[in-house]
Enzyme design. Structure first.
Site, PDB file in Angstrom:
ATOM      1  N   GLY A 144       0.972  -0.884   0.227  1.00 56.90           N
ATOM      2  CA  GLY A 144       0.162  -0.181  -0.267  1.00 56.90           C
ATOM      3  C   GLY A 144       1.194   1.822  -0.231  1.00 56.90           C
ATOM      4  N   ARG A 155       2.415   8.122   2.521  1.00 56.07           N
ATOM      5  CA  ARG A 155       3.380   9.282   1.838  1.00 56.07           C
ATOM      6  C   ARG A 155       3.041  10.158   3.678  1.00 56.07           C
ATOM      7  NH1 ARG A 155       1.922  13.059  -2.097  1.00 56.07           N
ATOM      8  NH2 ARG A 155       2.043  15.243  -1.810  1.00 56.07           N
ATOM      9  N   LYS A 174       3.231   7.526  21.415  1.00 56.51           N
ATOM     10  CA  LYS A 174       3.490   8.300  22.357  1.00 56.51           C
ATOM     11  C   LYS A 174       4.329   9.233  23.442  1.00 56.51           C
ATOM     12  CE  LYS A 174      -1.110   9.747  19.583  1.00 56.51           C
ATOM     13  NZ  LYS A 174      -0.307  10.774  18.825  1.00 56.51           N
ATOM     14  N   HIS A 207      -6.912   1.905  21.634  1.00 56.65           N
ATOM     15  CA  HIS A 207      -6.280   2.716  21.627  1.00 56.65           C
ATOM     16  C   HIS A 207      -6.574   3.119  22.935  1.00 56.65           C
ATOM     17  CE1 HIS A 207      -5.279   3.803  18.059  1.00 56.65           C
ATOM     18  NE2 HIS A 207      -6.382   4.474  16.749  1.00 56.65           N
TER      19      HIS A 207
END
Length: 510
Positions: free
Chosen positions: A13, A20, A189, A247
């Site tokens: 992909g 990107r 994070k 998450h």
């Protein structure tokens, strides 16, 4: 830092948005910090017809458009390590082409047969790609060879418990569990990782981290944006699947886990799995009392008309998909028995913020009064994950002057106070961890299934009762007021954060 073994990262992909915007900029940052292996390459794979040169050019444009401006000249040097192979990932015969190209690159670059496969592609393609990699033998690690093969799988890990179990079985039929890296970028994070250090390296907090001293805990992930162009995906998913199952439950696992015997991936992940297995089930009989769902409606924010969810592109005009979820969760173990954990996430809320708030219990008796009223200032510990990353502790202090007027004051730390120290992007950190062979911050198969096992009854209940209430909330507000009813004690309410941690707890213009 541990010396990194040379390797090739294969991105399925590679012509997509994630490559990107996140993957290649993250790798480029690692390159600029001299944190990639000496011999390293990226092989992009997708159906789009491109040459190595056009692939490099398209990614250079993405770097130039990045929020954090990167250096185009440095990127041109980095781009020499970017290659491209056009195949149909769903066509098994095309994997011979992939194997041939990998062998050629491996021999010319000297990457010693170390390959990492990244599935940055639609989840519907996961199983067929895994099967095709296995059929081509591209996952095999030879017994007497040090070369490794790893696979990174993006969320969602299934659509429900049954599909999550099927995906795990497909993965384990081809790869061994130590080869599998299920990525959840929230765990990359810096502030989430710092929770482990904050809890277990400070003797002043860990003794208080239990039901004896903690009244309740909040976990909030708020977004100002709507669904954008993701209508087709989101309308079939919703906030519970998109945010809570992965998450927010992963963050809950880190907050609530027991101290591991050592800081290795096996021990740390064992403790978070125990948390998921201890979650008190939300069953048919108590879904309505434990979970509130909402959907944003048309509103005007700063003079701009914001469309309601049902008016968004590719969304069913009669959709009952939730864009907001608030829930009350209990962990049935010795440390947390009886302590409610309140989880909240939503789109089109007043600010973009992810944080954890630990509410400590009030003092057992109140000594001080102001104008005849008792004054109590329960302590809060606020751990801001994004943005304005940092930690804030508030407590009561006497206001100068006569009497004992107690006022809440803050003690705060911001990562931005560290000067030139920059926070690594979550993908940057997790890509490096995979190259290092460290799966600590990646979800394990049993953890994924335990989280699905917890949310499945809620999803089943909503599916079986399509007429059950879903509450509208105007875009730009903090969700439906019914979410406040999850707090059973008078005077309790959600914490309403500002974008900036130092203004935390105040209502402010955003």
């Amino acid at each position: 830092m541990v010396k990194l073994e040379n390797c090739i990262l294969v991105i399925f992909g590679a012509s997509g948005d994630l490559t990107r915007r996140k993957l290649v900029p993250g790798l480029f940052n690692l390159y600029q910090k001299d944190m990639l292996p000496e011999k390293f390459a990226v092989l992009g794979v997708s159906r789009t017809k491109m040459t190595d040169a056009t692939f490099r050019k398209s990614l250079a444009e993405g770097v130039e458009d990045a929020e954090e401006k990167l250096h185009p000249e440095d990127f041109r040097k980095f781009a020499k390590a970017l290659y491209y192979q056009s195949i149909d990932p769903g066509e098994s015969r095309d994997y011979a082409k992939l194997a041939k190209r990998l062998k050629k690159l491996d021999e010319s670059l000297g990457t010693n047969g170390n390959f990492i496969y990244y599935l940055s592609i639609a989840p519907s393609m996961y199983e067929i790609i895994i099967e095709n990699l296995g059929a081509a033998g591209l996952q095999k690690e030879k017994k007497h060879d040090q070369a490794y093969k790893r696979i990174i799988v993006e969320k969602p890990f299934g659509y429900d418990l049954a599909s999550g179990q099927v995906l795990n079985k497909k993965l384990l039929k081809v790869f061994r569990e130590p080869q599998i890296y299920r990525i959840d970028h929230y765990l990359g994070k810096e502030t989430v990782q710092n929770l482990l250090v904050f809890r277990f390296s400070n003797g002043i907090f860990e003794p208080l981290w239990n039901r004896n001293f903690v009244d309740h805990v909040e976990i909030t992930a708020a977004e100002t944006v709507g669904i954008g162009t993701r209508g087709r995906y989101y309308d079939a998913s919703g906030a519970l699947r998109d945010m809570v199952q992965n998450h927010l439950l992963q963050i809950l696992g880190i907050i609530a886990m027991e101290p591991p015997p050592s800081f290795d991936s096996f021990s740390v992940r064992n403790e978070t799995v125990k948390v998921f297995q201890s979650l008190k089930p939300i069953t048919e009989s108590n879904v309505e009392a434990s979970v509130v769902r909402g959907q944003y409606t048309k509103s005007q924010i700063n003079g701009q008309i914001i469309p309601g969810y049902r008016e968004e592109e590719h969304v069913d005009p009669f959709s009952r998909t939730e864009t907001f979820v608030a829930m009350k969760v209990f962990i049935e173990n010795w440390r947390w028995g009886g302590v409610p954990f309140f989880i909240r996430t939503g789109k089109r809320l007043p600010t973009r913020v992810t944080e954890v708030v630990i509410h400590f219990k009030s003092t057992p008796h109140i000594l001080f009064q102001h104008k005849g009223e008792h004054v109590s200032v329960p302590n809060q510990l606020i751990i801001r994950i994004q943005p304005d990353e940092g930690i804030l502790l508030n407590f009561g202090m006497k206001r100068p002057g006569a009497g004992f007027h107690v006022e809440k004051v803050n003690m705060d730390f911001h990562y931005s106070d560290l000067g030139d120290t920059s926070l690594a992007d979550a993908y940057e950190r997790l890509l490096l961890d995979c190259i290092q062979g460290d799966p600590t911050l990646f979800a394990r198969g049993d953890a994924v299934e335990s989280c699905w096992r917890f949310v499945d009854p809620i999803l089943d209940h909503w599916a079986s009762k399509p007429d059950e209430a879903i509450y509208g909330y105007p875009a730009g507000t903090w969700g439906p007021r019914q979410a406040n009813a999850l707090f059973s004690q008078p005077g309790m309410d959600w914490h309403y954060p500002c974008r900036n941690l130092v203004e935390d707890g105040l209502f402010c213009e955003l």
